[in-house]
Design an enzyme around this catalytic site. Structure first.
Site, short mmCIF file in Angstrom:
data_model
loop_
_atom_site.label_atom_id
_atom_site.label_comp_id
_atom_site.label_asym_id
_atom_site.label_seq_id
_atom_site.Cartn_x
_atom_site.Cartn_y
_atom_site.Cartn_z
CB CYS A 177 -32.34 -29.87 -26.04
SG CYS A 177 -32.07 -28.54 -24.86
CG HIS A 178 -36.68 -24.55 -26.76
ND1 HIS A 178 -38.01 -24.48 -26.44
CD2 HIS A 178 -36.53 -23.72 -27.83
CE1 HIS A 178 -38.62 -23.64 -27.26
NE2 HIS A 178 -37.74 -23.17 -28.11
CB THR A 179 -30.06 -25.48 -26.43
OG1 THR A 179 -30.48 -25.44 -25.06
CG2 THR A 179 -28.87 -24.58 -26.61
CG HIS B 184 -27.34 -30.43 -27.20
ND1 HIS B 184 -28.23 -29.71 -27.97
CD2 HIS B 184 -27.77 -30.31 -25.93
CE1 HIS B 184 -29.15 -29.19 -27.19
NE2 HIS B 184 -28.90 -29.55 -25.94
CD GLU B 185 -31.98 -34.16 -24.16
OE1 GLU B 185 -31.90 -32.97 -23.82
OE2 GLU B 185 -33.04 -34.80 -24.15
CB CYS C 268 -9.90 -30.84 -19.97
SG CYS C 268 -9.32 -29.74 -18.65
CB CYS D 99 -8.75 -26.52 -16.76
SG CYS D 99 -10.51 -26.77 -16.45
CB CYS E 270 -11.51 -30.10 -14.64
SG CYS E 270 -12.44 -29.93 -16.17
CB CYS F 92 -14.08 -27.88 -18.78
SG CYS F 92 -12.57 -28.33 -19.64
NE ARG G 99 -15.71 -21.95 -19.46
CZ ARG G 99 -15.50 -20.96 -18.60
NH1 ARG G 99 -16.16 -19.82 -18.72
NH2 ARG G 99 -14.63 -21.09 -17.62
CB CYS H 53 -28.93 -31.90 -22.82
SG CYS H 53 -29.31 -30.16 -22.57
NE ARG I 50 -35.24 -33.02 -24.12
CZ ARG I 50 -35.29 -31.68 -23.92
NH1 ARG I 50 -36.36 -30.98 -24.20
NH2 ARG I 50 -34.22 -31.05 -23.45
P1 NAD Z 1 -39.21 -26.44 -23.83
O1 NAD Z 1 -39.54 -25.60 -25.01
O2 NAD Z 1 -39.54 -27.87 -23.88
O3 NAD Z 1 -39.90 -25.79 -22.53
C1 NAD Z 1 -39.90 -24.42 -22.25
C2 NAD Z 1 -41.23 -24.05 -21.58
O4 NAD Z 1 -41.16 -22.68 -21.15
C3 NAD Z 1 -42.45 -24.16 -22.50
O5 NAD Z 1 -43.45 -24.97 -21.90
C4 NAD Z 1 -42.90 -22.71 -22.68
O6 NAD Z 1 -44.32 -22.60 -22.83
C5 NAD Z 1 -42.42 -22.08 -21.37
N1 NAD Z 1 -42.23 -20.63 -21.44
C6 NAD Z 1 -41.64 -19.91 -22.42
N2 NAD Z 1 -41.64 -18.60 -22.10
C7 NAD Z 1 -42.20 -18.50 -20.86
C8 NAD Z 1 -42.46 -17.41 -19.98
N3 NAD Z 1 -42.14 -16.15 -20.30
N4 NAD Z 1 -43.07 -17.69 -18.80
C9 NAD Z 1 -43.40 -18.96 -18.46
N5 NAD Z 1 -43.18 -20.03 -19.26
C10 NAD Z 1 -42.59 -19.80 -20.44
O7 NAD Z 1 -37.64 -26.21 -23.56
P2 NAD Z 1 -36.58 -27.15 -22.77
O8 NAD Z 1 -35.91 -28.06 -23.74
O9 NAD Z 1 -37.22 -27.68 -21.54
O10 NAD Z 1 -35.48 -26.04 -22.38
C11 NAD Z 1 -35.80 -25.02 -21.44
C12 NAD Z 1 -34.71 -23.95 -21.43
O11 NAD Z 1 -33.50 -24.48 -20.86
C13 NAD Z 1 -34.32 -23.47 -22.83
O12 NAD Z 1 -34.05 -22.07 -22.74
C14 NAD Z 1 -33.04 -24.23 -23.12
O13 NAD Z 1 -32.23 -23.59 -24.08
C15 NAD Z 1 -32.42 -24.19 -21.74
N6 NAD Z 1 -31.36 -25.18 -21.47
C16 NAD Z 1 -30.33 -24.76 -20.67
C17 NAD Z 1 -29.32 -25.64 -20.34
C18 NAD Z 1 -28.22 -25.24 -19.39
O14 NAD Z 1 -27.28 -26.02 -19.20
N7 NAD Z 1 -28.31 -24.06 -18.77
C19 NAD Z 1 -29.35 -26.95 -20.84
C20 NAD Z 1 -30.45 -27.34 -21.62
C21 NAD Z 1 -31.44 -26.45 -21.92
ZN ZN Z 2 -29.88 -29.16 -24.27
#
Ligand code: NAD
Ligand code: ZN
Length: 458
Positions: A126-128, A148-149, A178, A181, A184, A192, A196, A256, A451
């Protein structure tokens, strides 16, 4: 107006308002979208957030599958002889920021109180993971095992663990539950107090130590999951038990990305039938958000991405209009406002770019528009917009994990996949063996595919 984005401590504003329901218990009349296969439940049209309770909602098909002899070729007969012992196994260790991971033999200590040790079978990137591995806008913590996925099987359990036992099929989740809390117990939150997401903690809650080491040197954990290892240790509250008939090489992406994007739309943005939705970022999370808009009956789904190569693939997820901000010489929010006679009804931001977050908010219609932030910001980012946007009755929300409670809700989402109410296969564009894990990073950095599943050798 500036809202400092202390991302990991801020409380998500995603809110759900309903009692626990199952699809069967919901008596709202549901709209059936034309592109919806007839056997699908059209649950997102229910005005209540969709939260499954146990297995009551299993269809006949899923029950049949459950009653079929369980195939477990993935479990070796010797697998459970390791309980209570240190396990030596392979893990992909990030020794330094941005440097390729190195497959090392590491030691994984037995689970302690309220912990479980998991054998990971499939994991995805994942991107995170990439942000914290690059550590450009985030706090560096190395050496560390990311990931994490994932999907796996419980190998052994620590003291006090009663909900899980060796052999259970599970999905670890980066934000836990949990069940005790205030969060939850609240219908409105999945944040959580105990479990969290915490990206800066690299140790276990129980004793502040790591369970991973190499030659006596500790290796840090990541978000309580660290799935880039053949074995990992998690808190029991960060692990969802799922139907053992579910294919772990597919449902692992529910742990995720797909739940996060899908839930951000159906549980938080809640677009109405016939509405317009802008999705910023068309990676796995954004495409899952688009899928949520599609099954909600949104008629205009506008995909916004800097990478135009994403657009063709995104059509499969219901995206029917595209904007590349690079093709315009004015802010993308203005382009979208012009396309939609004043703004979209909903927007979901899935990029992690602060500029995209601001655009996602400023492109929603006044009076009723709702924007939902999902992307992970850099630690020093600040959200800047004019307060008049709020006075003009636009709403800004944010969510982790699509507002799903991982242990309560995830088993039901897996059932949705088993019942063919949710598609996962189209998210999976690549697959590599564990020894090739760095390729998954290369694909993501090149914006290639959606993915990539990493197969652990088992
Ligand atoms: P990814 O890299 O597969 O996809 C991100 C896309 O965003 C890419 O296609 C990229 O070209 C595009 N992008 C980047 N900057 C941009 C902009 N300024 N304008 C338009 N498009 C833009 O990533 P992913 O795995 O799909 O994750 C996406 C986001 O979600 C990441 O920031 C990730 O950390 C976040 N995330 C958050 C949670 C949550 O619970 N909030 C969970 C998982 C992932
Ligand atoms: Zn993730």
């Amino acid at each position: 107006m500036e809202l400092l984005s202390t991302a990991w401590n801020c409380r998500a504003s995603a809110i759900s308002f309903a009692p626990l329901i199952t699809p069967n218990s919901c008596n709202t009349s549901h709209f059936q979208h034309p592109s919806f296969p007839p056997q699908r439940l059209s649950f997102p049209f229910c005005p209540y957030p969709f939260r499954f309770v146990s297995n009551k909602s299993l269809t006949l098909e899923a029950r049949k599958r459950n009653s079929e002899p369980e195939q477990q070729p993935l479990v070796s007969p010797t697998m459970f002889n390791t309980a209570g012992k240190v396990i030596k196994c392979k893990a992909a260790v990030a020794w330094e920021a941005g440097k390729p991971l190195v497959i090392e033999e590491v030691e994984v200590a037995p689970p302690q109180k309220h912990e479980v040790r998991l054998k990971i079978l499939y994991t995805a990137l994942c991107h995170t993971d990439v942000y914290f591995w690059q550590a450009k806008g985030q706090n560096p913590l190395f050496p560390r095992i990311f990931g994490h996925e994932a999907g796996g099987i419980v190998e052994s359990v620590g003291e006090g663990v009663t909900e899980l036992q060796p052999g259970d099929h599970v999905l670890p989740v980066f934000t836990g539950e949990c069940k005790e809390c205030a969060h939850c117990k609240s219908e409105e939150s999945n944040l959580c107090d105990l479990l969290r997401i915490n990206t800066d903690r690299g140790t276990m809650l129980n004793d502040g130590q790591t369970r991973f080491s190499k030659d006596g040197k500790p290796i840090y954990h990541f978000v309580g999951t660290s799935t880039f290892s053949e074995y990992t240790v998690s808190h029991v509250g960060s692990v969802a038990k799922i139907n053992p008939a579910a294919p772990l090489d597919k449902v692992c992406i529910l742990s995720c990305g797909v739940c996060t994007g899908f839930g951000a739309t159906v549980n938080v943005a809640k677009p109405k039938k016939g509405s317009s939705v802008a999705i910023f970022g068309l990676g796995a999370v954004g495409l899952a958000a688009a899928e949520g808009a599609r099954v909600s009956g949104a008629s205009r789904i506008i995909g916004v991405d800097l990478n135009s190569n994403r657009f063709e693939e995104a059509k499969k997820f219901g995206v029917n209009e595209f904007v590349n901000p690079k093709d315009h010489n004015k802010p993308v929010q203005e382009v979208i406002a012009e396309m939609t006679n004043g703004g979209v009804d909903r927007s979901v931001e899935c990029t992690g770019s602060i500029q995209a977050m601001i655009s996602a908010f400023e492109c929603v219609h006044d009076g009723w528009g709702v924007a939902v932030l999902v992307g992970v910001p850099n630690k020093d980012d600040a959200f800047k917009t004019h307060p008049i946007n709020f006075l003009n009755e636009r709403t800004l929300k944010g969510t982790f994990y699509g507002n799903y409670k991982p242990r309560t809700d995830l088993p039901g989402v897996v059932e949705q996949y088993m019942n063919k109410e949710m598609e996962l296969d189209k998210f999976i564009t690549h697959s590599v063996s564990f020894s090739e894990i760095n390729k998954a990073f290369e694909y993501m950095l090149a914006g290639e595919g959606i993915r990539c599943i990493i197969r652990m050798e088992h």
